[in-house]
Scaffold this active site. Structure first.
Site, PDB file in Angstrom:
ATOM      1  N   CYS A 198       0.841  -1.189   0.000  1.00  0.00           N
ATOM      2  CA  CYS A 198       0.000   0.000   0.000  1.00  0.00           C
ATOM      3  C   CYS A 198       0.880   1.243   0.000  1.00  0.00           C
ATOM      4  CB  CYS A 198      -0.943  -0.027   1.209  1.00  0.00           C
ATOM      5  SG  CYS A 198      -0.078  -0.231   2.748  1.00  0.00           S
ATOM      6  N   GLY A 203      -1.462 -16.818  -5.200  1.00  0.00           N
ATOM      7  CA  GLY A 203      -1.508 -16.159  -6.499  1.00  0.00           C
ATOM      8  C   GLY A 203      -2.122 -17.120  -7.502  1.00  0.00           C
ATOM      9  N   GLY A 204      -3.380 -16.895  -7.820  1.00  0.00           N
ATOM     10  CA  GLY A 204      -4.026 -17.641  -8.903  1.00  0.00           C
ATOM     11  C   GLY A 204      -4.318 -19.094  -8.643  1.00  0.00           C
TER      12      GLY A 204
END
Ligand SMILES: Cc1cc2nc3c(=O)[nH]c(=O)nc-3n(C[C@H](O)[C@H](O)[C@H](O)COP(=O)(O)O)c2cc1C
Length: 289
Positions: free
Chosen positions: A118, A231-232
């Protein structure tokens, strides 16, 4: 964790939202949506877009704040006996520390995961996790604020993930979460403008999977602390790939939006894979470098 499968932060609320569809007690842990100290409104709409091989999101870290999580979100998970990994963020190293401290008291988190993807307000908006010195300051501050297991969730958009993995380990992280989303963009060509109100977003889902597998492979050779791979992941095989690359646990994210039971299928699929190959521990699955 009773098994090596959790859900990825921001794709599963605070767990309760999914209780109608998923027996949460069958998950190794629930990883909660990221919170800072105060409630965060998030970005304007549209803030989510499906792309060919994944999802773009610019939610902007909307969340109710650390105290609401402590008082309203966590008691539900504690009553079920499911470990709660609390994902946190801040606008400064001090805020990360304050959130970590707030969630480390009685009835608080079982582990803290630092989202360092962030914007650093004092650093011109670049993410905390893309500058090794800034990452070090955030991990150090959070480490001093909590004795809970501390996960550092690394950003994928760095030239050499091993540098960041070593910095996190050196500052006292207990584990790494790899990976967060990749900065990406979708354009509406008829209107000739960016699709997301925020212009850019984070890419997750299948497009991210092979990228994240490589990052886990590289980081696993560089550090001794355990890695939570994500991830995925859509199928159990996708999850096993992370274990082969050197992760010892996995998180299912974007796939929850298509099928909330994906993580449970991954729990069963990893168990079946281990039985088929005669593995007694997930650690044995890693391919030697
Ligand atoms: C809608 C959405 C919200 C997310 N919110 C957070 C968050 O609050 N904190 C965080 O560290 N990661 C967040 N992520 C990143 C995911 O936790 C995960 O690292 C990433 O999506 C890759 O996994 P996946 O491809 O299985 O989704 C978010 C992802 C999505 C799609």
């Amino acid at each position: 964790m009773a098994n090596p499968v959790t859900v990825a932060s921001g794709t599963f609320g605070f767990g309760r939202e999914y209780a109608e569809y998923v027996d949460l007690r069958r998950l190794g842990a629930v990883t909660c949506k990221g919170v800072r100290m105060d409630p965060a409104p998030g970005n304007p709409q549209p803030r989510i877009a499906e792309v060919r091989a994944g999802l773009l999101n610019a939610i902007g870290l909307q969340g109710p704040g650390a105290r609401a999580l402590l008082e309203e979100g966590l008691p539900y998970l504690h009553a079920l006996g499911v470990p709660a990994i609390c994902n946190i963020w801040g606008r400064s190293a001090e805020e990360y520390a304050e959130v970590a401290r707030t969630l480390s008291g009685e009835g608080g988190a079982d582990a803290i995961e630092l989202n360092v993807s962030c914007p650093n307000v004092h650093g011109g908006g670049a993410a905390f996790g893309t500058d090794p010195a800034v990452l070090a300051s955030v991990v150090k501050a959070a480490r001093a604020a909590t004795r809970l297991p501390l996960f550092v969730k690394l950003a994928p958009n760095v030239p050499d993930v091993t540098v960041f993995a070593r910095v996190a380990e050196g500052e006292g992280a207990d584990a790494l979460s790899i990976s967060n989303t990749i900065p990406a963009m979708l354009i509406d060509v008829e209107r000739r403008r960016p699709f997301l109100a925020n212009v850019q977003g984070g890419l997750s889902g299948p497009a991210l999977h092979p990228i994240a597998v490589r990052l886990v492979w590289q980081a696993a050779a560089a550090v001794k602390i355990p890695i939570l791979g994500m991830g995925g992941i859509v199928t159990p095989e996708d999850a096993v790939e992370f274990l082969c690359a050197g992760a010892t646990a996995v998180a299912v994210g974007t796939a929850n939006f298509a099928d909330p039971r994906t993580a449970l299928a991954v729990v069963d699929g990893i168990r079946a894979y281990m039985e088929r190959h005669g593995f007694a521990s997930v650690r044995e699955i890693a391919i030697p470098h």
